[in-house]
Design a protein around this motif. Structure first.
Motif, short mmCIF file in Angstrom:
data_model
loop_
_atom_site.label_atom_id
_atom_site.label_comp_id
_atom_site.label_asym_id
_atom_site.label_seq_id
_atom_site.Cartn_x
_atom_site.Cartn_y
_atom_site.Cartn_z
N SER B 41 0.85 -1.29 -0.02
CA SER B 41 0.10 0.09 -0.04
C SER B 41 0.72 1.30 0.12
O SER B 41 0.46 2.17 -0.70
CB SER B 41 -0.62 -0.08 1.34
N THR B 42 2.08 1.11 0.82
CA THR B 42 2.91 2.55 1.01
C THR B 42 3.27 2.62 -0.56
O THR B 42 3.45 3.91 -0.83
CB THR B 42 3.92 2.17 1.74
N LEU B 43 3.79 1.40 -1.19
CA LEU B 43 4.41 1.79 -2.77
C LEU B 43 3.41 2.78 -3.53
O LEU B 43 3.62 3.57 -4.17
CB LEU B 43 4.78 0.41 -3.09
N LEU B 44 2.03 2.26 -3.40
CA LEU B 44 1.07 2.54 -4.49
C LEU B 44 0.84 4.10 -4.13
O LEU B 44 0.71 4.94 -5.00
CB LEU B 44 -0.20 1.85 -4.26
N ARG B 45 0.74 4.40 -2.66
CA ARG B 45 0.54 5.57 -2.19
C ARG B 45 1.61 6.54 -2.31
O ARG B 45 1.26 7.76 -2.84
CB ARG B 45 0.15 5.49 -0.84
N LEU B 162 -4.20 2.96 -10.02
CA LEU B 162 -3.83 2.50 -8.98
C LEU B 162 -4.84 1.58 -8.08
O LEU B 162 -5.60 2.41 -7.66
CB LEU B 162 -3.01 3.36 -8.04
N PHE B 163 -4.75 0.17 -8.12
CA PHE B 163 -5.78 -0.29 -7.22
C PHE B 163 -5.02 -0.89 -5.90
O PHE B 163 -4.20 -1.79 -5.96
CB PHE B 163 -6.39 -1.38 -7.89
N ASP B 164 -5.71 -0.51 -4.54
CA ASP B 164 -5.05 -0.97 -3.54
C ASP B 164 -6.05 -2.11 -3.01
O ASP B 164 -6.90 -1.84 -2.07
CB ASP B 164 -4.66 -0.05 -2.40
N GLU B 165 -5.85 -3.40 -3.25
CA GLU B 165 -6.76 -4.38 -2.61
C GLU B 165 -8.20 -4.03 -2.70
O GLU B 165 -8.99 -3.93 -1.75
CB GLU B 165 -6.36 -4.68 -1.37
N PRO B 166 -8.42 -3.90 -4.10
CA PRO B 166 -10.06 -3.40 -4.33
C PRO B 166 -11.03 -4.43 -3.71
O PRO B 166 -12.31 -3.81 -3.77
CB PRO B 166 -10.22 -3.23 -5.73
N THR B 167 -10.78 -5.63 -3.70
CA THR B 167 -12.12 -6.58 -3.25
C THR B 167 -11.73 -6.84 -1.83
O THR B 167 -12.63 -7.69 -1.24
CB THR B 167 -11.96 -7.60 -4.10
N VAL B 195 -2.71 -4.06 -6.59
CA VAL B 195 -2.17 -4.77 -5.26
C VAL B 195 -3.50 -6.05 -5.19
O VAL B 195 -4.44 -5.15 -4.85
CB VAL B 195 -1.80 -3.88 -3.88
N THR B 196 -3.27 -6.79 -4.94
CA THR B 196 -4.50 -7.89 -4.68
C THR B 196 -4.04 -9.23 -4.29
O THR B 196 -2.84 -9.71 -4.36
CB THR B 196 -5.32 -8.23 -5.89
#
Ligand SMILES: Nc1ncnc2c1ncn2[C@@H]1O[C@H](COP(=O)(O)OP(=O)(O)O)[C@@H](O)[C@H]1O
Ligand SMILES: [Mg+2]
Lengths: 223, 255
Positions: B41-45, B162-167, B195-196
């Motif tokens: 998550s930190t990477l995506l952010r 950028l998707f952070d664990e969308p599900t 990210v998933t």
């Protein structure tokens, strides 16, 4: 010494005093309007911690919360014009509105700031993530949500402000309290006169408290 | 199109990202997998500057920001190049579905309000929610909220989503409808970094899979390489564990 309450006198005085309620409400409404604008500006400055201005806002809030409203009104109306000649022409009504605005803005800023900080920070992140600026996010997303949270306490301040307008009589504003004072002085019926004015304030406050409850119920329903 | 160089991020003494570098080409779908607490998550952010990296640079499309000399202007142009889909949706609570999608069109891209709302309506239609336009987030199911979240990201005209664990926050019954929308975006060659924990999704759509652990990129490869033939033991262990979990549990949230 007079022993019985002169109800007849009160009943006759009420309509005379009510004529001055307009001035009281005008002061409260203008005061609240300017206080709200200033409070939002102060709250946003504090939340964003804008350099320098942020400290100034803190000092402003501290001073206006830390000193009595009556002292602030005297400073503004009787004191400042000595040093700032431009203020010398200011009438008492204007001075009262300015004083009420500054005083209540300091309190309201803190309650708006609290409401802003209570909004989940993911809301601002969502704003930034789609390219909005912090300021855009603040005014379009955060403040509208915070205003719902802050409304009940802001309405309390409005009610408080209505009562505080009575201090304006010390500046010579011809509002409802000043009229009651004048009537008392000429009839010597002090208790009756001040009871009459108290009843009017009370009725007005009860009325706005009712409105406050209605607004709160509405707010709890919306989105 | 996306170049990340020597990206590091610390929270106080805790170094969460350690010298991350990778590239993504236009139209590529990159899936990032790895254990929790690894820094995904930190990477995506950091890519979106929702977190400010401690050092390193991020380049997306025409915008480049180096942590050593980042200006607000650079950050704001970087943010316009990407958009974000949050694990917990983070829809604007005071706006209905249509307004959520239209917001960036109105405030960022300065489309006239009427055109923006029409434009937003066509995007809502693409995620199958044309009939939910006037619903507020609190009136929508998790799956519907996340689809609005994706529509909002689509509307913001970024090069990459950028998707952070969308599900991950969804009840199992809503996962599929969100994955369907994401697969459709993949088919349209929308550049995505996802990210998933949905390994099946990764196998189906990823052009590239990145395995992260402990703030490092351990291994990068095609989905086939990473899942069927991983080089590193750590990747092997993670993939094996993920496969086992998928077999023994229908509840993807347990991963
Ligand atoms: N805002 C923050 N402040 C301090 N530590 C953080 C913050 N955000 C994340 N971390 C820490 O960084 C590490 C990586 O977190 P995260 O990026 O969320 O991992 P992942 O998404 O892979 O699960 C964790 O140890 C977490 O505690
Ligand atoms: Mg995470």
């Amino acid at each position: 010494m007079q022993t019985s309450l002169d109800v007849q006198y009160i009943v006759e005085l009420l309509p005379i005093l009510l004529k001055y309620l307009g001035v009281t409400m005008e002061m409260a409404l203008w005061g609240f309007f300017f206080a709200l604008i200033l409070a939002v500006v102060l709250a946003v400055i504090k939340v964003f911690k804008v350099p320098l201005v942020h400290q100034a806002a803190g000092l402003f809030i501290s001073f206006f919360r830390g000193t009595p409203l009556l002292v602030q009104l005297f400073l503004l109306y009787y004191g400042l014009p000595h040093y700032i000649p431009a203020l010398a022409g200011m009438d008492a009504f204007t001075a009262a509105v300015i004083g009420l605005s500054l005083h209540f803005a300091a309190y309201m800023a803190e309650s708006i700031r609290g409401a802003i900080l209570g909004i989940d920070k993911s809301q601002m992140e969502a704003c930034l993530s789609i390219g909005m600026t912090r300021l855009q996010g603040m005014f379009r997303i955060i403040l509208p949500q915070a205003s719902r949270v802050a409304t009940p306490s802001l309405m309390n301040y409005f009610i408080d402000m209505i009562k505080s307008t009575s201090l304006a009589f010390t500046l010579g504003v011809a509002e409802i309290m000043a009229k009651a004072q004048m009537e008392a002085a000429s009839s010597f019926k002090f208790f009756e006169s001040f009871l009459a004015v108290a009843l009017i304030y009370w009725a007005v406050v009860v009325f706005f408290t009712r409105i406050q409850h209605i607004v709160e119920t509405r707010l709890n329903k919306a989105y | 199109m996306i170049t990340v160089q020597n990206l590091s991020k610390s929270f106080g003494q805790n170094q969460v990202l350690k010298d991350i570098s990778f590239e993504v080409n236009a139209g590529e779908i990159v899936v990032i997998i790895g254990p929790s607490g690894t820094g995904k998550s930190t990477l995506l952010r950091c890519l979106n500057y929702l977190e400010t990296p401690t050092s390193g640079s991020v380049e997306i499309g025409t915008a480049k920001v180096d942590a050593a000399c980042a200006t607000n202007k650079q950050i704001s142009s970087l943010r316009k190049q990407s958009s974000f889909v949050f694990q917990n949706y983070s829809l604007f609570a005071n706006k209905n579905a249509l307004q959520n999608v239209a917001e960036s069109l109105i405030t960022v891209w300065k489309e006239p309000k009427k055109a923006a709302l029409e434009h937003a309506q066509t995007i809502l239609k693409q995620v199958g929610l044309a009939d939910k336009a006037d619903q507020y987030p609190s009136q929508l199911s998790g799956g519907q909220q996340q689809r609005v979240g994706i529509a909002r990201a689509m509307a913001s005209k970024g090069e990459v989503i950028l998707f952070d664990e969308p599900t991950s926050a969804l009840d199992p019954e809503w996962v599929e409808e969100v994955l369907v929308v994401m697969k459709e975006l993949a088919r349209q060659k929308q550049t995505m970094i996802v990210v998933t924990h949905e390994m099946q999704f990764a196998k189906e759509v990823a052009d590239k899979v990145i395995f992260m652990e402990g703030g490092h990129i351990v291994e990068t490869g095609t989905a086939k390489q990473i899942f069927d033939n991983p080089e590193h033991n750590r990747t092997k262990a993670f993939v094996a564990r993920a496969a086992k979990n998928a077999l023994t549990s229908f509840d993807s949230s347990m991963l």
